[in-house]
Scaffold this motif. Structure first.
Motif, PDB file in Angstrom:
ATOM      1  N   MET A  61      30.404  62.122   2.445  1.00 18.51           N
ATOM      2  CA  MET A  61      29.207  62.039   3.257  1.00 18.51           C
ATOM      3  C   MET A  61      29.621  62.088   4.715  1.00 18.51           C
ATOM      4  SD  MET A  61      26.365  59.117   3.177  1.00 18.51           S
ATOM      5  CE  MET A  61      24.781  59.825   3.223  1.00 18.51           C
ATOM      6  N   SER A  62      28.908  62.833   5.503  1.00 18.26           N
ATOM      7  CA  SER A  62      29.205  62.928   6.924  1.00 18.26           C
ATOM      8  C   SER A  62      27.938  62.659   7.717  1.00 18.26           C
ATOM      9  CB  SER A  62      29.771  64.299   7.267  1.00 18.26           C
ATOM     10  OG  SER A  62      28.799  65.298   7.038  1.00 18.26           O
ATOM     11  N   ARG A  63      28.129  62.296   8.955  1.00 16.00           N
ATOM     12  CA  ARG A  63      26.965  62.033   9.788  1.00 16.00           C
ATOM     13  C   ARG A  63      26.563  63.295  10.530  1.00 16.00           C
ATOM     14  NH1 ARG A  63      28.208  59.325  15.368  1.00 16.00           N
ATOM     15  NH2 ARG A  63      29.527  60.973  16.098  1.00 16.00           N
ATOM     16  N   ALA A  64      25.353  63.292  11.042  1.00 18.65           N
ATOM     17  CA  ALA A  64      24.841  64.455  11.763  1.00 18.65           C
ATOM     18  C   ALA A  64      25.611  64.640  13.067  1.00 18.65           C
ATOM     19  CB  ALA A  64      23.361  64.269  12.060  1.00 18.65           C
ATOM     20  N   ARG A  65      25.832  65.890  13.422  1.00 16.62           N
ATOM     21  CA  ARG A  65      26.564  66.199  14.639  1.00 16.62           C
ATOM     22  C   ARG A  65      25.653  65.992  15.842  1.00 16.62           C
ATOM     23  NH1 ARG A  65      27.327  70.133  18.231  1.00 16.62           N
ATOM     24  NH2 ARG A  65      29.418  70.515  19.001  1.00 16.62           N
ATOM     25  N   VAL A  66      26.153  65.312  16.863  1.00 13.95           N
ATOM     26  CA  VAL A  66      25.425  65.104  18.109  1.00 13.95           C
ATOM     27  C   VAL A  66      26.189  65.822  19.205  1.00 13.95           C
ATOM     28  CG1 VAL A  66      24.573  63.413  19.767  1.00 13.95           C
ATOM     29  CG2 VAL A  66      24.572  62.870  17.334  1.00 13.95           C
ATOM     30  N   ASP A  67      25.534  66.779  19.850  1.00  9.02           N
ATOM     31  CA  ASP A  67      26.164  67.567  20.903  1.00  9.02           C
ATOM     32  C   ASP A  67      25.866  66.906  22.249  1.00  9.02           C
ATOM     33  OD1 ASP A  67      27.379  69.440  22.432  1.00  9.02           O
ATOM     34  OD2 ASP A  67      25.868  70.992  22.130  1.00  9.02           O
ATOM     35  N   TYR A  68      26.879  66.300  22.850  1.00  7.46           N
ATOM     36  CA  TYR A  68      26.707  65.606  24.122  1.00  7.46           C
ATOM     37  C   TYR A  68      26.902  66.534  25.324  1.00  7.46           C
ATOM     38  CZ  TYR A  68      27.087  61.394  21.312  1.00  7.46           C
ATOM     39  OH  TYR A  68      26.876  60.410  20.382  1.00  7.46           O
ATOM     40  N   SER A  69      27.314  67.756  25.102  1.00  8.40           N
ATOM     41  CA  SER A  69      27.637  68.647  26.207  1.00  8.40           C
ATOM     42  C   SER A  69      26.417  69.288  26.856  1.00  8.40           C
ATOM     43  CB  SER A  69      28.585  69.748  25.734  1.00  8.40           C
ATOM     44  OG  SER A  69      27.931  70.568  24.776  1.00  8.40           O
ATOM     45  N   ASP A  70      25.252  69.269  26.206  1.00 10.61           N
ATOM     46  CA  ASP A  70      24.094  69.961  26.769  1.00 10.61           C
ATOM     47  C   ASP A  70      23.294  69.104  27.751  1.00 10.61           C
ATOM     48  OD1 ASP A  70      22.890  68.200  25.068  1.00 10.61           O
ATOM     49  OD2 ASP A  70      21.695  69.686  23.998  1.00 10.61           O
TER      50      ASP A  70
END
Length: 127
Positions: free
Chosen positions: A1-10
């Motif tokens: 199980m993995s967590r949702a990716r959060v893109d902090y660069s935008d």
């Protein structure tokens, strides 16, 4: 199980992911002024300061302020350590009344002075 990716660069809006410890949040909180001390209520707000002697509102620029059981303290003394434990206005008033009662009836207890360490053998029981 993995967590949702959060893109902090935008540079998106990340409110709700933690909080900014440098920016106080107005409200009521529960807090211990010292390790082993009694719990007390904290009120934090942004507004004009009050005269410490008369209680009148001063003609000064608004600033972040804090009260511990209706006694003024420096905001840095309580924020952000109190942020994890918010309470209601009624609970804050209960802490203020408890301290007033203790100052009259048990002046040597930690309930009368939140900066004092609580001694379980002498602290009055509140039912």
């Amino acid at each position: 199980m993995s967590r949702a990716r959060v893109d902090y660069s935008d540079g998106g809006d990340f409110r709700g992911i933690g909080f900014d410890p440098d920016l106080p949040v107005a409200g009521f909180y529960r807090f211990r002024m010292r390790s082993g001390g009694a719990l007390c209520g904290v009120r934090i707000w942004h507004g004009a300061p009050h005269d410490p002697v008369t209680g009148e509102e001063l003609d000064r620029s608004p600033r972040w302020q804090a009260l511990v059981n209706d006694d003024p303290v420096e905001i840095e003394r309580v924020w952000p350590r109190c942020a994890a434990d918010p309470i209601t206005d009624a609970e804050y008033r209960h802490y203020c009344r408890t301290q007033t009662w203790a100052q009259q009836h048990a002046p040597d207890s930690a309930l009368a002075d939140p900066r004092r360490k609580a001694d379980p053998l002498t602290t009055p029981l509140l039912f």
